[in-house]
Scaffold this motif. Structure first.
Motif, mmCIF file in Angstrom:
data_model
loop_
_atom_site.group_PDB
_atom_site.id
_atom_site.type_symbol
_atom_site.label_atom_id
_atom_site.label_comp_id
_atom_site.label_asym_id
_atom_site.label_seq_id
_atom_site.Cartn_x
_atom_site.Cartn_y
_atom_site.Cartn_z
ATOM 1 N N MET A 262 0.945 -1.161 0.121
ATOM 2 C CA MET A 262 0.026 -0.145 -0.001
ATOM 3 C C MET A 262 0.814 1.256 0.150
ATOM 4 N N SER B 198 -9.397 7.128 -2.530
ATOM 5 C CA SER B 198 -10.142 5.879 -2.509
ATOM 6 C C SER B 198 -9.691 5.055 -1.370
ATOM 7 N N SER B 199 -10.478 4.161 -1.235
ATOM 8 C CA SER B 199 -10.019 3.055 -0.049
ATOM 9 C C SER B 199 -8.934 2.201 -0.637
ATOM 10 N N PRO B 200 -8.040 2.059 0.167
ATOM 11 C CA PRO B 200 -6.994 0.898 -0.315
ATOM 12 C C PRO B 200 -7.567 -0.344 -0.393
ATOM 13 N N TYR B 201 -8.808 -0.591 0.376
ATOM 14 C CA TYR B 201 -9.333 -2.069 0.502
ATOM 15 C C TYR B 201 -10.386 -2.375 -0.584
ATOM 16 N N GLN B 202 -10.137 -3.421 -1.098
ATOM 17 C CA GLN B 202 -11.149 -3.765 -2.103
ATOM 18 C C GLN B 202 -11.801 -4.991 -2.149
ATOM 19 N N HIS C 75 -10.561 3.297 6.958
ATOM 20 C CA HIS C 75 -10.353 4.457 5.953
ATOM 21 C C HIS C 75 -10.791 5.842 6.373
#
Ligand code: FES
Ligand code: FES
Lengths: 163, 163
Positions: free
Chosen positions: A1, A87-91, A122
């Motif tokens: 990240m 944007s959120s780093p988590y997908q 986030h």
């Protein structure tokens, strides 16, 4: 990240521009020299801040960049967002709905609790950055900093020199 | 700024393992089938959780993965960290010390205020994830979920099948 390396450039360039006299501008070439950064790429990134309203660009021989609004109204989140979208780093790929363990659709109407907790983290990050303005950053600098910044910038030619 | 896709896999696999009876295990092949994930890559990622103490691995015909400590002592941060290190996404290259604007060294003994604020935001993210345990996640699931999870897992062969 990872955030792009240009995040540091733009946080610093915006801080530098926040130290100019009202109405004064600095060119991309000056800012590039000030921080020893690649001018063409920096110019492109500065344009992203213009599109985000963080900076304003003027043209002409005395043209360049200045803040697009008061330093108190520009937060670190505005800047970071302009570079990377923040944007959120988590997908979440909805893996709860696939494979032999797939949950019935009616149990998937609400966001998965794991995705929800990642989104909350986030938001905590965003809130933290939204709580710091360029005015706060300026207030933390030594009182002599703005005058020095301005005089050093004034010593750099406004247009790119062959190097 | 992106976390690896395997973050979602491991959050879900750890949640699944947290629903097993004490002492019971699930193999990488079972978890891969449960979520329709690539078994060899998942196995590698599960080993990262073992190294982090989040999971324990046993060998033998009934061997597999189980939680390495109580669900209340495993936070989402432990899991995310094992996948990606959870190091800050912001990299400060000390650009304040380079170029024509370079600050004198004695003004650079403390961390740059911009780097400091970016680190605070990352800490807010970490604190948020550290505040949620697998026990909290389990408590948010429907009461019938663990029994269903166990029975579905039990229906999947423990060793990889040709597919
Ligand atoms: S389905 Fe994506 S986090 Fe749960
Ligand atoms: S020198 Fe790196 S953030 Fe300021």
């Amino acid at each position: 990240m990872k955030l792009p390396a240009s995040t540091e450039w733009l946080l610093h360039c915006a801080t530098t521009l926040a130290q100019l006299e009202p109405g004064a501008t600095a060119s991309a070439a000056q800012l590039a020299d000030y921080y020893d950064l690649p001018a063409p790429y920096l110019a492109k990134q500065l344009q992203a801040l213009v599109r985000a309203g963080v900076l304003a660009a003027t043209t002409g021989p005395r043209g360049g960049f200045q803040l697009g609004r008061p330093a108190a109204d520009i937060t670190l989140l505005h800047i970071v967002k302009a570079v990377d979208g923040a944007s959120s780093p988590y997908q979440c790929k909805e893996i709860r709905q696939q494979g032999r363990g797939a949950l019935p659709q009616e149990e998937c109407r609400r966001t998965c609790v794991l995705a929800e907790k990642m989104a909350e983290a986030h938001n905590a990050w965003r809130r933290s950055l939204a709580g710091v303005s360029l005015a706060d950053i300026l207030a933390s600098l030594p009182p002599s900093a703005p005058a020095r910044t301005r005089s050093r910038l004034a010593g750099i030619p406004r247009s790119t020199q062959p190097r």
